[in-house]
Structures are given as C-alpha cells and as structure tokens.
Enzyme design. Structure first.
Site, short mmCIF file in Angstrom:
data_model
loop_
_atom_site.label_atom_id
_atom_site.label_comp_id
_atom_site.label_asym_id
_atom_site.label_seq_id
_atom_site.Cartn_x
_atom_site.Cartn_y
_atom_site.Cartn_z
N CYS A 1 28.50 -31.73 -13.17
CA CYS A 1 29.47 -32.60 -13.80
C CYS A 1 29.91 -33.60 -12.74
O CYS A 1 29.59 -33.46 -11.58
CB CYS A 1 30.69 -31.80 -14.23
SG CYS A 1 30.27 -30.44 -15.32
N ARG B 1 25.55 -37.80 -13.45
CA ARG B 1 25.77 -36.39 -13.10
C ARG B 1 25.90 -35.51 -14.34
O ARG B 1 25.88 -34.27 -14.24
CB ARG B 1 27.05 -36.25 -12.27
CG ARG B 1 27.00 -36.98 -10.97
CD ARG B 1 28.30 -36.78 -10.24
NE ARG B 1 28.46 -35.39 -9.84
CZ ARG B 1 28.05 -34.89 -8.69
NH1 ARG B 1 27.48 -35.67 -7.81
NH2 ARG B 1 28.23 -33.63 -8.41
N TRP C 1 28.05 -31.86 -17.82
CA TRP C 1 26.70 -31.36 -18.07
C TRP C 1 26.87 -29.86 -18.23
O TRP C 1 27.19 -29.16 -17.28
CB TRP C 1 25.79 -31.69 -16.89
CG TRP C 1 24.36 -31.34 -17.09
CD1 TRP C 1 23.42 -32.03 -17.78
CD2 TRP C 1 23.68 -30.20 -16.54
NE1 TRP C 1 22.21 -31.39 -17.71
CE2 TRP C 1 22.33 -30.27 -16.96
CE3 TRP C 1 24.07 -29.13 -15.74
CZ2 TRP C 1 21.39 -29.32 -16.61
CZ3 TRP C 1 23.12 -28.17 -15.40
CH2 TRP C 1 21.80 -28.28 -15.83
N ASN D 1 34.11 -29.46 -11.42
CA ASN D 1 32.65 -29.44 -11.28
C ASN D 1 32.30 -28.18 -10.51
O ASN D 1 32.81 -27.97 -9.40
CB ASN D 1 32.17 -30.67 -10.51
CG ASN D 1 30.69 -30.58 -10.13
OD1 ASN D 1 29.91 -29.97 -10.85
ND2 ASN D 1 30.32 -31.17 -9.02
N GLY D 2 31.45 -27.35 -11.09
CA GLY D 2 31.06 -26.12 -10.41
C GLY D 2 30.98 -24.99 -11.41
O GLY D 2 30.97 -25.22 -12.63
N GLU E 1 4.13 -34.59 -7.38
CA GLU E 1 5.26 -35.49 -7.60
C GLU E 1 4.99 -36.42 -8.80
O GLU E 1 5.88 -36.68 -9.62
CB GLU E 1 5.55 -36.30 -6.33
CG GLU E 1 6.63 -37.36 -6.44
CD GLU E 1 8.01 -36.83 -6.86
OE1 GLU E 1 8.22 -35.61 -6.88
OE2 GLU E 1 8.86 -37.67 -7.18
N LYS F 1 7.34 -36.56 -12.14
CA LYS F 1 7.91 -37.79 -12.71
C LYS F 1 7.56 -37.87 -14.18
O LYS F 1 8.42 -38.14 -15.02
CB LYS F 1 7.38 -39.06 -12.01
CG LYS F 1 7.83 -39.32 -10.61
CD LYS F 1 9.30 -39.60 -10.47
CE LYS F 1 10.11 -38.37 -10.35
NZ LYS F 1 10.55 -37.85 -9.13
N GLU G 1 9.31 -35.03 -16.37
CA GLU G 1 10.77 -35.02 -16.51
C GLU G 1 11.29 -36.16 -17.37
O GLU G 1 12.33 -36.03 -18.00
CB GLU G 1 11.48 -34.96 -15.16
CG GLU G 1 11.41 -36.20 -14.31
CD GLU G 1 12.08 -36.03 -12.95
OE1 GLU G 1 13.09 -35.33 -12.85
OE2 GLU G 1 11.58 -36.64 -11.99
N HIS H 1 -10.96 -22.45 -10.34
CA HIS H 1 -10.40 -21.09 -10.33
C HIS H 1 -9.57 -20.83 -11.59
O HIS H 1 -8.77 -19.90 -11.62
CB HIS H 1 -9.56 -20.88 -9.07
CG HIS H 1 -10.38 -21.04 -7.82
ND1 HIS H 1 -11.30 -20.12 -7.40
CD2 HIS H 1 -10.45 -22.08 -6.94
CE1 HIS H 1 -11.89 -20.55 -6.31
NE2 HIS H 1 -11.39 -21.75 -6.00
N LYS I 1 21.39 -35.37 -12.01
CA LYS I 1 20.92 -35.90 -10.73
C LYS I 1 21.11 -34.91 -9.60
O LYS I 1 20.29 -34.79 -8.71
CB LYS I 1 21.70 -37.19 -10.42
CG LYS I 1 21.27 -37.89 -9.15
CD LYS I 1 19.96 -38.59 -9.34
CE LYS I 1 19.43 -39.21 -8.08
NZ LYS I 1 17.98 -39.42 -8.16
C1 F6R Z 1 13.23 -35.15 -9.62
C2 F6R Z 1 14.51 -34.91 -8.97
C3 F6R Z 1 14.87 -33.52 -8.60
C4 F6R Z 1 15.48 -33.50 -7.19
C5 F6R Z 1 15.96 -32.10 -6.85
C6 F6R Z 1 16.50 -32.03 -5.43
O1 F6R Z 1 13.04 -36.50 -9.90
O2 F6R Z 1 15.27 -35.81 -8.74
O3 F6R Z 1 13.76 -32.68 -8.66
O4 F6R Z 1 14.53 -33.94 -6.28
O5 F6R Z 1 16.98 -31.72 -7.74
O6 F6R Z 1 17.59 -32.87 -5.24
P1 F6R Z 1 18.09 -33.24 -3.80
O7 F6R Z 1 17.03 -34.01 -3.10
O8 F6R Z 1 19.34 -34.04 -4.02
O9 F6R Z 1 18.37 -31.94 -3.09
#
Ligand code: F6R
Length: 608
Positions: free
Chosen positions: A2, A28, A76, A102-103, A480, A484, A487, A503, A603
C-alpha cells in the site's frame, strides 16, 4: 502493498496535497483509496471506496471539506477483499481516530479477539483495523495521542508504516515504522509523511527516513522523532534529492513504462557517473569475501544472475545468484563471517531481500547494497552501498532500473577484476570503452527496433504461449524478457537455457509457437544455432535477436531483430533486453491492457 501519505500545515491545503500524492503513490496499490481530514478542528471526515483514485474522487470529492491536516492511503489488498469497508483509513468505534497503514500485522487475530471481547465493533476484515481500536482504549485510559500510539505499536507484531490523526488532538499526526518504508518531508511550516519520496516531491526536497522502531510527532511547528522501545528523543539527519518533478511524470508518453524504456540512455549515463570511491569500496569487500552471494527478487534477481557470469568471466570470482526468498533455506546455515552478500533491490525495501540481509547480518557476513532508493532500508543496513541513480520508476514492470543495475554490476565486476589483476590493460580499455558507449548503443537500439517490434506485437498479440531461450549470460535476458511479457500481458511464457530444451520443454513445441532466441555473436552462438534448428524442425516460429548482418541466423529466423555489432559478451544483456521490453509493452497495449498497472502486482513488495 500500500502507499500512505500525511500532511499537516498552517493552511487548508491538505486535501489537495494528499489527493495529488495519492496519484503518485498509485503504483504501490490501486484497488481502493481513501483519505481522512479533520474539519473545523473537531470533526473527523473519512472518504474511501474500492476503485482507482479518479473514480473514487468523482464519487466522493476528496477536495472537500478543506483542512490543514489529512492522511491518505492507496491499497493493495493483503487481508480482506478490495471493498469500501476494507479500504483505509480505518477508524475506532466512535470515529474519532483514523489510521492508514502499509504492512502486515501478524498478531491481528488475537488482538481483534481481545478487542471484540471488550465490546469493540469491527467494520472490516483487515489487520489494520485493530490499530485504531487499540489506540481508542489507550486514550480512554487517559493517555495522550502520542502515548496511545506508542503503547499500541509496542503491541503490534509484523510490519507497519502508519499515520494517525484524531479529533482528540487535532493538531498532530503520529507516524510509526517497523519494516515498511516511511519518509518524512520538511518545508516551511508544513510537514509530510509518505511511503516514498515521489509522492511529495512537488512540495519538498528535504527528507528524513524513519528507521525501524521509530515514532514521530508532526505538528505545524516541526517533527519530533522518538524511539518506540524507550520513548527517548532521536535526532535525525535530513537529506536532499535533486530529482525533477517532470522526471516523475509521464512526459507525453502514453504510459510510464514506455517513458521509462525510452529513458534508458539517460539512466545508463547516470549509472556511469557513479562515484568511483563507492565502486572501489564495494569491490574491495567483494575481493576479500570468501564467498559472494548475489541476492534479490524478480527483475533484480535477473540482474544478479547476469552479474554472476560477469564476475566469473572477467574477475574469476564465483558469485552465487540467489532468489532472496530462498536464501535462508538454501544458504542460511552456510553463510558466515567471511562471506559477502550483495543485495540488489531497486526499491531497497523488498521484504524478502531485507529478511535475507537480516539473517546474513546476524551471521556476521558483510552486507553490500545496490539500490535505486536513497534513504531506503537497504542503504541503512548495508556496510557499503551504491545508489544506481535511475530516478523514480513508476511503471510496475522494472525496465530502466534493470539495465542500470546491469551497468553498475558490470563496472563492479571490472573493478574486482582489476584489483585481482585478471584483466590486461587492453581488455580493461576495451571493456571501459564499451561501457561508456552503452547509453548511445541503447539509443540506437531504441531507434532502430521500435517500429519492427510494433509490427511483431500486432502479429503475435493473440498467441497464448511464448518461449524465450538463450545461453550463457543471456539466460538472464531470456528470463527477464519472459517476466516482462507475462507480468504485463498475462500470456503464460517459458524461459530457460536453450540447452535445457532437450531435457523436457521441447515436448510442448508444435507448429506456430513463437520462440524468441537471444543470440548475440558470443561464445554460445554455435550451440544456440543447434537449438534453433531443433525448434524449427518442430514447427516453432523463430524470432531471433542477433547481430545485424548475421546471415546464418537471419536465414533461420521467421523474424529477426538486428542488434549492434561488437558488444562484449558480458554487456550483451543490456542492449538485448530492450526489444523484449518493447515487445512486452506493445503486446500489452495490443491486448487492450494497462502495462503500468498489471493485475495483482505492486511495485514494491514490502510484505512476506
Ligand atoms: C518485475 C519487477 C519485480 C521486482 C521485484 C524486486 O518487473 O519489478 O519483479 O523486480 O519485486 O523489487 P526490488 O528490485 O525493488 O527489490
């Protein structure tokens, strides 16, 4: 996950500041939103509902009644569905105390039972709601608002960043923090609290970060910090940030993600401007380490995976990339005083990363940090850290922060290699020249491939499975690229070392399945060609990222994306991820989705 925000000042401008700040915090969490203000000095007004900020504002009008004190929240969901009742702020029985949080409160069930037995009425299914009710009891016992919050947070187990206002003392906000981020902002006779800096950047550039175990009292006259455990005053340092407000906004792009993809030449330039002394310091710690663990989640983990190849190939150091949430199980017993943990986290607040760091600290290992967030928890718990200087990243999908992490990690690997005498002058110069060129190379890639990627997105947007394959360091690029895509488009996709196909995974290949190969002209190219043949033979449609003019690969491709020539192997993930970021973005748009707000994601993952 949040976002919280609070404001207190002399003028009645709190509503607007909270409303604007909530829009900047929306990344967030965005399933529900709410604010609380104190009106006329003695009435607590709470407006909240499920939905995005704009929708809820058009129903409830957050801008009235005007006040000089307010708190706000974007949610969230962690406990309880996204509904009006579960939206924050939460209030006590009489509606005189409002709390945003938040938490996660781990012991909320037992606290709730205790409070219900005493006759408290709960309106939501959230963990947060125990907080205003506990405060209510403390106030009834004759305590001041500050003391009531202090006694309450001492009873909480779990993570929290909270802001509390009350009609009992309408001239203050009380904030407290444990494990969830909370910063305080200062301007003339006005004070702010927020989950992060961009939320209040238009109003102030001077901040303090609250640490775990701290409580703060904000009034129009200033901010007082105290320790939760003993109530003693704490003197805190402030710091300034020079991010422009424009940098935190969309700058004409339809989405933050696209803006951030295009910002990469700039963010990479900043990543090359890091102070040498910090790189030197980290390199010395790494050089001295018995073993090196590279610990992170999600995209940052992929940067760590790529970095393990960098450290091995140029510095001859075995660095173990570990998914942070697995660290305790995988290496918790093994790590010790002679080891180094390099924790990589864009936000510097990811719960699993901080948990692994806490454990490693307890085992006396040396903690190093790489983050994008000045003043984050990771910077405070690291023996030495580097801030990657990418500026705020608002799109939920990490883009510019990934390439900047790679560039910082490559510089670090080079430093260690030089310390160990593993690079000749010529090799060192070659790598350094190529590092410096990277921002321009990325600019070229963006210019040259975007139109082609848009066309590919139209062709492939309706597919329901993709494979991403690479070898060597570009296994990280494949993972990666897959992350992308899945997600922000929700298309199930697989990624693995191309060598693994035989395999097992190859069994799913049938006619028309798109397989994306990351195939630079590096030490793995010959083997990758073999893997491409295997896929083609089974009817896969190949999309190949390869050097421009690489005829052999172009002939094997249904579509190819030409990439610049001569990139040193350890730097290839930086340019090669760009087309994959764009592909994910344009497929998401083709499918009518919002790439900035993928469902179920936030995020910053600050809860277990
Ligand atoms: C994917 C993404 C997440 C973050 C992950 C780690 O696009 O953004 O997978 O990479 O939650 O976040 P940080 O780097 O802030 O620890």
């Amino acid at each position: 996950m949040c976002g919280i925000i609070g404001f207190i000042g002399k003028d009645d401008i709190a509503n607007k500041i909270i409303f604007d700040g909530l829009k900047r915090l929306e990344y967030r969490g965005y399933d529900s939103v709410g604010i609380a203000v104190i009106s006329g000095g003695n009435r607590l007004i709470v407006k909240k509902d499920a939905g995005k900020i704009g929708e809820v504002h058009s129903k409830l009008n957050f801008l009235e009644p005007k006040s000089n004190i307010a708190i706000g929240h974007v949610r969230w969901a962690t406990h309880g569905a996204p509904t009006m009742e579960n939206a924050h702020p939460h209030v006590d029985c009489s509606g005189d105390i409002a709390v945003v949080h938040n938490g996660v409160i781990e012991n909320f069930l037992e606290l709730k039972r205790e409070l219900e037995d005493k006759g408290h009425r709960f309106r939501s299914r959230t963990d947060t709601e125990v907080i205003p009710h506990l405060i209510e009891d403390e106030i009834k016992a004759g305590r001041s608002l500050y003391e009531a919050v202090l006694h309450t947070v001492r009873r909480l187990k779990g993570s929290y960043a909270i802001a509390v206002i009350s009609t009992f003392e309408p001239d203050k906000i009380i904030c407290a923090r444990n494990e969830s981020p909370l910063i305080i902002g200062f301007s003339d006779n006005a004070f702010y609290c927020a989950s992060d800096i961009p939320a209040i950047l238009p109003y102030t550039r001077v901040f303090s970060s609250m640490d775990n175990g701290e409580i703060a009292i904000l009034t129009v006259n200033g901010v007082e910090f105290k320790s939760i455990s003993n109530g003693e005053s704490i003197s805190k340092k402030t710091f300034s940030v020079d991010w422009s407000i424009e940098l935190a906004e969309k700058q004409g792009y339809p989405h933050f993600m696209l803006k951030e993809i295009h910002e990469q030449p700039l963010s990479l330039r900043n990543a090359l401007r890091l102070q040498e002394q910090y790189l030197d310091l980290l390199a010395r710690f790494i050089d001295r380490g018995e073993r090196v663990f590279l610990v992170a989640c999600g995209t940052s983990y992929h940067a760590c995976l790529a970095a393990s190849y960098m450290f091995s190939k140029i510095a001859k150091v075995a660095a173990f990339p570990v998914i942070a949430s697995e660290f305790l199980e995988q290496y918790g017993e093994a790590i010790g005083i002679d080891d180094v943990m390099l924790a990589v986290s864009q936000s510097g607040e990811t719960y699993d990363v901080l948990k692994a760091v806490d454990h490693a600290r307890m085992k006396a290992a040396t903690i190093l940090g790489l983050t994008n967030t000045v003043g984050s928890t990771l910077t405070r718990v690291s023996r030495a850290y580097i801030v990657q200087q990418s500026g705020p990243e608002i799109g939920v999908a990490a883009t510019k922060t990934f390439t900047a992490q790679l560039l910082v990690l490559a510089q670090l690997a080079m430093k260690v290699a030089n310390l160990r005498g593993k690079l000749s002058q010529q090799e060192s110069d070659f790598l350094r020249d190529n590092l410096r060129k990277m921002p321009d190379v990325i600019g070229e890639v963006l210019n040259s491939c975007e139109e082609k990627i848009k066309k590919l997105a139209k062709i492939y947007a309706k597919k329901n499975l993709f494979l991403f394959l690479g070898r060597g360091i570009n296994v990280a690029t494949a993972l990666e690229g897959r992350l992308k895509l899945l997600e922000i488009t929700y298309i199930p996709s697989l990624a693995f070392s191309a060598a693994e196909s035989k395999h097992g995974p190859i069994s799913i290949i049938e006619s028309g399945i798109p397989v994306i190969f990351i195939a630079p002209r590096d030490s793995t190219r010959k083997d990758v060609i073999g893997n491409i043949m295997e896929m083609k033979a089974r009817g896969a449609e190949t999309i190949i990222l390869c050097e421009e003019g690489d005829k052999e690969l172009i002939e094997l491709a249904n579509h190819h994306i030409p990439m610049p020539k001569g990139i040193p192997e350890i730097l290839t993930p930086i340019p090669y991820i760009i087309p994959l970021q764009l592909l994910a973005y344009y497929i998401s748009v083709e499918r009518g989705l919002d790439p900035d707000k993928p469902r179920n994601l936030a995020k910053s993952v600050t809860v277990p």
